[in-house]
Design an enzyme around this catalytic site. Structure first.
Site, PDB file in Angstrom:
ATOM      1  N   LYS A  22      26.571  24.614  57.816  1.00  0.00           N
ATOM      2  CA  LYS A  22      27.585  24.928  56.794  1.00  0.00           C
ATOM      3  C   LYS A  22      28.709  25.756  57.417  1.00  0.00           C
ATOM      4  O   LYS A  22      29.883  25.484  57.203  1.00  0.00           O
ATOM      5  CB  LYS A  22      26.960  25.730  55.669  1.00  0.00           C
ATOM      6  N   ASN A  23      28.339  26.757  58.205  1.00  0.00           N
ATOM      7  CA  ASN A  23      29.348  27.705  58.703  1.00  0.00           C
ATOM      8  C   ASN A  23      30.120  27.188  59.909  1.00  0.00           C
ATOM      9  O   ASN A  23      31.000  27.874  60.415  1.00  0.00           O
ATOM     10  CB  ASN A  23      28.714  29.071  58.975  1.00  0.00           C
ATOM     11  N   CYS A 116      32.431  39.037  46.300  1.00  0.00           N
ATOM     12  CA  CYS A 116      31.362  38.179  45.795  1.00  0.00           C
ATOM     13  C   CYS A 116      30.139  39.080  45.694  1.00  0.00           C
ATOM     14  O   CYS A 116      30.236  40.290  45.760  1.00  0.00           O
ATOM     15  CB  CYS A 116      31.116  37.034  46.759  1.00  0.00           C
ATOM     16  N   ARG A 121      34.358  42.326  50.563  1.00  0.00           N
ATOM     17  CA  ARG A 121      34.767  41.253  51.488  1.00  0.00           C
ATOM     18  C   ARG A 121      36.296  41.151  51.588  1.00  0.00           C
ATOM     19  O   ARG A 121      36.911  40.170  51.191  1.00  0.00           O
ATOM     20  CB  ARG A 121      34.128  39.927  51.086  1.00  0.00           C
ATOM     21  N   ARG A 398      24.509  25.839  47.755  1.00  0.00           N
ATOM     22  CA  ARG A 398      25.750  25.994  48.518  1.00  0.00           C
ATOM     23  C   ARG A 398      25.463  25.854  50.013  1.00  0.00           C
ATOM     24  O   ARG A 398      26.329  25.479  50.784  1.00  0.00           O
ATOM     25  CB  ARG A 398      26.375  27.371  48.279  1.00  0.00           C
TER      26      ARG A 398
HETATM   27  C1  EPZ Z   1      30.978  34.455  57.777  1.00  0.00           C
HETATM   28  O1  EPZ Z   1      31.565  35.143  56.677  1.00  0.00           O
HETATM   29  C2  EPZ Z   1      29.904  33.557  57.193  1.00  0.00           C
HETATM   30  N1  EPZ Z   1      30.491  32.602  56.271  1.00  0.00           N
HETATM   31  C3  EPZ Z   1      28.869  34.409  56.461  1.00  0.00           C
HETATM   32  O2  EPZ Z   1      27.836  33.543  55.997  1.00  0.00           O
HETATM   33  C4  EPZ Z   1      28.259  35.397  57.460  1.00  0.00           C
HETATM   34  O3  EPZ Z   1      27.349  36.239  56.796  1.00  0.00           O
HETATM   35  C5  EPZ Z   1      29.381  36.242  58.085  1.00  0.00           C
HETATM   36  O4  EPZ Z   1      30.362  35.377  58.697  1.00  0.00           O
HETATM   37  C6  EPZ Z   1      28.840  37.186  59.149  1.00  0.00           C
HETATM   38  O5  EPZ Z   1      28.179  36.465  60.130  1.00  0.00           O
HETATM   39  C7  EPZ Z   1      31.061  31.478  56.767  1.00  0.00           C
HETATM   40  O6  EPZ Z   1      31.105  31.270  57.969  1.00  0.00           O
HETATM   41  C8  EPZ Z   1      31.619  30.520  55.772  1.00  0.00           C
HETATM   42  P1  EPZ Z   1      33.039  38.365  58.475  1.00  0.00           P
HETATM   43  P2  EPZ Z   1      32.932  36.002  56.885  1.00  0.00           P
HETATM   44  O7  EPZ Z   1      34.512  38.244  58.390  1.00  0.00           O
HETATM   45  O8  EPZ Z   1      33.787  35.335  57.879  1.00  0.00           O
HETATM   46  C9  EPZ Z   1      34.259  42.710  56.824  1.00  0.00           C
HETATM   47  C10 EPZ Z   1      26.328  32.643  54.437  1.00  0.00           C
HETATM   48  O9  EPZ Z   1      25.387  33.105  53.785  1.00  0.00           O
HETATM   49  N2  EPZ Z   1      35.649  42.240  56.879  1.00  0.00           N
HETATM   50  O10 EPZ Z   1      32.366  38.248  59.807  1.00  0.00           O
HETATM   51  O11 EPZ Z   1      33.492  36.289  55.547  1.00  0.00           O
HETATM   52  C11 EPZ Z   1      33.452  41.980  55.752  1.00  0.00           C
HETATM   53  O12 EPZ Z   1      33.645  42.613  54.500  1.00  0.00           O
HETATM   54  C12 EPZ Z   1      27.619  33.433  54.572  1.00  0.00           C
HETATM   55  O13 EPZ Z   1      26.318  31.526  55.016  1.00  0.00           O
HETATM   56  C13 EPZ Z   1      36.679  43.157  56.619  1.00  0.00           C
HETATM   57  O14 EPZ Z   1      36.439  44.331  56.342  1.00  0.00           O
HETATM   58  O15 EPZ Z   1      32.324  37.346  57.488  1.00  0.00           O
HETATM   59  C14 EPZ Z   1      32.051  42.109  56.255  1.00  0.00           C
HETATM   60  O16 EPZ Z   1      31.558  43.382  55.879  1.00  0.00           O
HETATM   61  C15 EPZ Z   1      27.539  34.784  53.883  1.00  0.00           C
HETATM   62  N3  EPZ Z   1      37.964  42.718  56.674  1.00  0.00           N
HETATM   63  C16 EPZ Z   1      32.212  42.054  57.777  1.00  0.00           C
HETATM   64  O17 EPZ Z   1      33.589  42.352  58.046  1.00  0.00           O
HETATM   65  C17 EPZ Z   1      38.276  41.408  56.977  1.00  0.00           C
HETATM   66  O18 EPZ Z   1      39.475  41.070  57.024  1.00  0.00           O
HETATM   67  C18 EPZ Z   1      31.868  40.703  58.402  1.00  0.00           C
HETATM   68  O19 EPZ Z   1      32.640  39.755  57.752  1.00  0.00           O
HETATM   69  C19 EPZ Z   1      37.215  40.500  57.219  1.00  0.00           C
HETATM   70  C20 EPZ Z   1      35.910  40.944  57.178  1.00  0.00           C
END
Ligand code: EPZ
Length: 419
Positions: A22-23, A116, A121, A398
């Site tokens: 998915k990711n 969410c 996020r 999902r």
């Molecule tokens: C991706 O989400 C994945 N989703 C998530 O999988 C996964 O948990 C996550 O990466 C971490 O590995 C997809 O790939 C579609 P991040 P993403 O940006 O990109 C903070 C699942 O269950 N952050 O690495 O949204 C954020 O709040 C899903 O398959 C900021 O503060 O994750 C989080 O605490 C859930 N500012 C941390 O960084 C930003 O601009 C990591 O988020 C962006 C992120």
């Protein structure tokens, strides 16, 4: 919403194949905006999130056809650059369409994806990087408008190894005049898969999977490519946890073991036997089971946050006290109350979870609040005495393709009730 009904205590055994990731497919679907031509994607997991991404592409003006696990996208006739609001609400990761649309059209707009069930996020890393690349960002009310005459070369130092921000900057850099360097970037295998797709399309991306990625802009991409999506390591890891909790003996096929080393290291520490070959991981019971004194989630290659709920349900059934610290999401704990309804004994202290293992669980009706939290409740239901009803199957669907069919083949007594 839909539900899963599980009669617990069946041992899982046999072989199961992972679906496409998915990711990986979500950023690759966003990437198909770039070439204004045809992309044929194979091994696509037909999940709710996949269909949301397809609907976004169609709404932008792409022609999209699919059959079985192959999706064909023609992005020639894109006629708008605003991502449809109701689709953004369904899938916050649609934010990465921004980078792709900016690359090709030098403008794009999207409603704020918002939080969410995992917490706020925010997308500040994405927007700060875009500003650094000469992209003008306006945020009025709930709409983000991005526009530029040309995307500038830059060095982007990400404050955190954000997967989405890394992907968005890569997408915005494909046609840059010069180079964009991303430091402290995410190193997940899904980033590598996306870079492999884009390089096959004619982009020039170096360093995916390391701490520094360099994108050298190109003038044009190919009009046609075929690409096979990588297997889903989180689905595979979920099956390993489900096999473990049922004292089962399962081989997960079509998964390179390296992707799940952080999980298999923990499973071996608990006491399970792990056997690997080039493209599969098998798990079977060892002689005893030990709790895990301390486990924390961190960006790849460390223990993935997306397997935290699933390993928690396993540790909740192992004698002794285990501790998990969740470092990635501020609120990835909605599954704990539901696990305790089944008889688990888990305490929380902010981002620390104290898991006191119990000998048995009793089936009940529980509610999944997010994708992986829902998977962990099914995991616990496989162990529990009697019937467990997991409401909110829409969250689980999902990210898991044909979950009931795959688990039934492994011997689980599970039914999916649509609604
Ligand atoms: C991706 O989400 C994945 N989703 C998530 O999988 C996964 O948990 C996550 O990466 C971490 O590995 C997809 O790939 C579609 P991040 P993403 O940006 O990109 C903070 C699942 O269950 N952050 O690495 O949204 C954020 O709040 C899903 O398959 C900021 O503060 O994750 C989080 O605490 C859930 N500012 C941390 O960084 C930003 O601009 C990591 O988020 C962006 C992120």
């Amino acid at each position: 919403m839909g539900k899963y009904i599980i009669e617990g205590k069946n041992k899982l055994s046999g072989e199961v194949f992972t679906s496409g990731a998915k990711n990986a497919v979500l950023p690759i679907l966003a990437s198909t905006v770039l070439n204004g031509g045809i992309c044929v994607l194979k091994n696509v997991p037909m999940l709710l999130d996949t269909f949301v991404a397809i609907d976004i592409l169609k709404d932008l003006g792409c022609k999209v056809d699919y059959s079985e696990n192959t999706v064909v996208i023609n992005s020639k006739d894109i006629n708008k650059t605003q991502v449809k609001e109701d689709l953004v609400k369904k899938m916050r990761s649609s934010i990465i369409f921004l980078g792709a649309l900016l690359s090709r059209f030098k403008e794009a707009s999207i409603s704020y994806p918002g939080g969410c069930n995992l917490g706020k996020r925010p997308i500040d890393f994405h927007l700060d990087a875009f500003k650094n690349m000469g992209i003008n960002i306006e945020e009025d009310n709930n709409l983000i408008k991005a526009k530029t005459d040309n995307i500038k070369e830059a060095v982007i130092n990400l404050p955190f190894k954000s997967v989405g921000a890394t992907q968005n900057v890569i997408l915005a850099s494909i046609f840059v005049k010069g180079r964009v360097v991303i430091k402290n970037c995410a190193k997940e295998p899904e980033i590598i898969d996306m870079a492999n797709f884009l390089n096959k399309l004619g982009a020039n991306i170096k360093g995916a999977g390391t701490d520094v990625i360099t994108i050298t802009g190109v003038d044009k991409l190919k009009d046609f490519i075929e690409y096979e999506i990588m297997p889903d390591r989180i689905e595979a890891g979920t099956f390993l946890c489900m096999a473990a909790i049922t004292d089962g003996n399962v081989k997960v096929k079509n998964i390179p073991p390296i992707y799940l080393k952080a999980l298999t290291d923990v499973l071996q520490k608990i006491g399970y036997i792990i056997e690997e070959d080039k493209n599969s991981i098998a798990i079977k019971q060892g002689n005893n089971k030990n709790p895990i004194d301390f486990l924390e989630t961190k960006p790849y290659p460390y223990f993935p946050t997306d397997l935290q709920p699933q390993i928690m349900s396993l540790l909740a059934t192992i004698k002794g006290t285990s501790i998990i610290k969740e470092n990635i999401f501020e609120a990835r704990d909605k599954h704990i109350k539901e696990l305790n309804k089944l008889g688990c004994n888990i305490l929380t202290d902010k981002d620390m979870f104290i898991i006191n293992g119990v000998k048995s669980l009793k089936g009940d009706t529980v509610f999944s609040k997010d994708l992986r939290g829902g998977a962990c409740l099914i995991c616990a239901g496989l162990f529990a005495e009697g019937k467990t009803i997991v409401e909110g199957a829409c969250y689980i669907n999902r990210g898991y393709e044909n979950l009931d069919k795959k688990l039934s083949i492994l011997g689980a007594n599970i039914k999916y009730i649509k609604d």
